[in-house]
Scaffold this active site. Structure first.
Site, PDB file in Angstrom:
ATOM      1  N   SER A 181      29.665  46.907  26.355  1.00  0.00           N
ATOM      2  CA  SER A 181      29.629  48.018  27.314  1.00  0.00           C
ATOM      3  C   SER A 181      30.742  49.031  27.079  1.00  0.00           C
ATOM      4  CB  SER A 181      29.744  47.491  28.742  1.00  0.00           C
ATOM      5  OG  SER A 181      28.630  46.702  29.086  1.00  0.00           O
ATOM      6  N   SER A 231      24.412  50.147  31.330  1.00  0.00           N
ATOM      7  CA  SER A 231      23.015  49.728  31.296  1.00  0.00           C
ATOM      8  C   SER A 231      22.278  50.290  30.078  1.00  0.00           C
ATOM      9  CB  SER A 231      22.307  50.174  32.582  1.00  0.00           C
ATOM     10  OG  SER A 231      22.812  49.469  33.703  1.00  0.00           O
ATOM     11  N   ILE A 241      35.429  44.234  29.882  1.00  0.00           N
ATOM     12  CA  ILE A 241      35.301  43.124  28.946  1.00  0.00           C
ATOM     13  C   ILE A 241      35.896  41.850  29.560  1.00  0.00           C
ATOM     14  CG2 ILE A 241      35.769  42.310  26.620  1.00  0.00           C
ATOM     15  CD1 ILE A 241      33.897  44.832  26.919  1.00  0.00           C
ATOM     16  N   THR A 242      35.049  40.881  29.787  1.00  0.00           N
ATOM     17  CA  THR A 242      35.457  39.619  30.391  1.00  0.00           C
ATOM     18  C   THR A 242      36.338  38.813  29.438  1.00  0.00           C
ATOM     19  OG1 THR A 242      33.435  39.530  31.709  1.00  0.00           O
ATOM     20  CG2 THR A 242      34.600  37.456  31.381  1.00  0.00           C
ATOM     21  N   ARG A 257      30.032  23.151  65.006  1.00  0.00           N
ATOM     22  CA  ARG A 257      30.413  24.216  65.934  1.00  0.00           C
ATOM     23  C   ARG A 257      29.527  24.175  67.182  1.00  0.00           C
ATOM     24  NH1 ARG A 257      34.168  27.909  67.825  1.00  0.00           N
ATOM     25  NH2 ARG A 257      33.296  29.992  68.038  1.00  0.00           N
ATOM     26  N   GLY A 283      30.213  33.254  61.634  1.00  0.00           N
ATOM     27  CA  GLY A 283      30.803  34.237  62.526  1.00  0.00           C
ATOM     28  C   GLY A 283      32.157  34.716  62.040  1.00  0.00           C
ATOM     29  N   GLY A 284      33.095  34.855  62.977  1.00  0.00           N
ATOM     30  CA  GLY A 284      34.435  35.339  62.628  1.00  0.00           C
ATOM     31  C   GLY A 284      35.140  34.439  61.631  1.00  0.00           C
ATOM     32  N   GLU A 321      25.870  41.440  32.904  1.00  0.00           N
ATOM     33  CA  GLU A 321      24.790  40.869  32.087  1.00  0.00           C
ATOM     34  C   GLU A 321      23.451  41.540  32.395  1.00  0.00           C
ATOM     35  OE1 GLU A 321      25.480  39.067  29.688  1.00  0.00           O
ATOM     36  OE2 GLU A 321      27.336  38.036  30.162  1.00  0.00           O
TER      37      GLU A 321
END
Length: 372
Positions: free
Chosen positions: A118, A124, A149-150, A261, A332-333, A356
């Site tokens: 890329s 893309s 670049i990973t 909960r 929730g929170g 990817e």
């Protein structure tokens, strides 16, 4: 056995470290994870034993990435991309290139490999890349810049795509090269400050008059675009499998939470509306699992699998994002604060529908398969 080993390692090592990796982008912890995974054989899962690999297949790869994704996305994505780099070298490399690069990738001597395709203006649409490789006697000279670049900071080897025939039709004059990390002229920029997967370094990689020998060409001249498209299909199985793991971890956390909960005098799990949320999301993730295993089975059998890989990635990442969002909602929170891992899962999974190949690109691939 591979799946069970990955599950045990993910539960005992990756998951307890994941929060610290996320908060501190703790490089030492990540590299320790990678070294241990290399010792277990996960950095060359589909690579032949003669090169130090595990010699498993794409199904084992998918199962392993799902388990690693449950524990730590930053580690899992590094494993996925490194395996993809090793696969492309094994698939199209010369015997000398395989002997040079695969053993250090599989053993962990090189902590990772990087896939340099890329660019800032060619994500893309990689066929629009502008990085050049010009022949100069018995060398190639690389000039250009790759983006997102990973694992660039950890990589021992870079698989780099560059234009070798600027006069050719779009996508026809691109070639692929192997560039060791210590090559003069290869410059790694600072790590991006990302939303999620924070311990996985993502960097700009520049090539400034970077000279590499003629035999650094990987595969046939001017056939690099075809190589990239083929390898990306396999990479989509890895990323989809990782997304499945993240989503399942999120859903399991939310499921356990709603059972404990209590609101309005009853556990949240007794509420039909919440039951249906869980039922729908778990069903979607089971469908994603089956699509991933179908694509992996086709790949392992040597049959065409590109469309199936795109379907699997789209389902796993899009529905995985929805699963993490709903899991957070169920808590929730508490889902929104760092005392619980849900907010990390939601951040980590978001990029899986981008890299990817974006979800939109996956739908284009599927549509073209159906229509043309």
């Amino acid at each position: 056995m591979i799946q069970e080993t990955a599950r045990q390692f993910s539960q005992s090592v990756l998951a307890p470290r994941a929060a610290q990796l996320d908060r501190e982008a703790h490089r030492a912890l990540l590299t320790d994870n990678l070294r241990q995974l290399a010792e277990l054989g996960f950095m060359g899962l589909t690579i032949d034993e003669q090169y130090g690999g595990t010699h498993a297949d794409a199904v084992a790869f998918s199962l392993a990435l799902t388990e690693l994704g449950r524990g730590c996305a930053s580690t899992a994505v590094t494993v996925s991309v490194t395996n993809m780099v090793a696969e492309v070298i094994q698939a199209v490399g010369s015997e000398a290139q395989k002997q040079q690069c695969l053993p250090p990738l599989c053993s962990g001597e090189w902590l990772a490999g990087s896939f340099c395709l890329s660019e800032s203006g060619a994500g893309s649409d990689p066929a629009s890349m502008t990085t050049r490789a010009d022949r100069d006697g018995d060398h190639w000279v690389l000039n250009g810049c790759k983006q997102w670049i990973t694992s660039a900071e950890y990589a021992g080897i870079f698989v780099v795509w560059a234009v070798t025939d600027p006069q050719a039709d779009k996508g026809k004059g691109i070639s692929c090269f192997l560039v060791p990390a210590d090559t003069p002229g290869l410059i790694i920029g600072p790590a991006e400050d990302k939303m999620g997967q924070k311990a996985s370094a993502t960097n700009e990689v520049r090539f400034e008059h970077c000279r590499i020998p003629a035999d650094a060409l990987l595969g046939p001249i001017h056939q690099g675009y075809k190589i990239a498209v083929t390898e990306l299909a396999g990479g989509r199985i890895g990323i989809g499998s990782m997304a499945l793991g993240i989503a399942l971890a999120a859903l399991d956390t939310a499921r356990d939470y709603v059972k404990e909960r209590v609101q309005f005098g009853r556990p949240l799990a007794d509420k039909q509306g919440l039951q249906w949320m869980l039922a729908e999301r778990y069903t979607e993730m089971e469908a994603a699992r089956l699509l991933l295993l179908q694509a992996a089975t086709l790949k392992a059998a040597g049959r065409p699998f590109g469309c199936e890989a795109s379907m699997a990635k789209w389902m796993a990442t899009e529905k995985g994002n929805r699963a993490c969002y709903d899991a957070l909602q169920l808590m929730g929170g508490n889902g929104y604060v760092r005392d619980f891992p849900l907010e990390r899962y939601a951040r980590d999974i978001r990029v899986t529908s981008i890299y990817e190949g974006t979800s939109e690109i996956q739908k284009l691939i599927i549509a073209r398969h159906l229509l043309y």
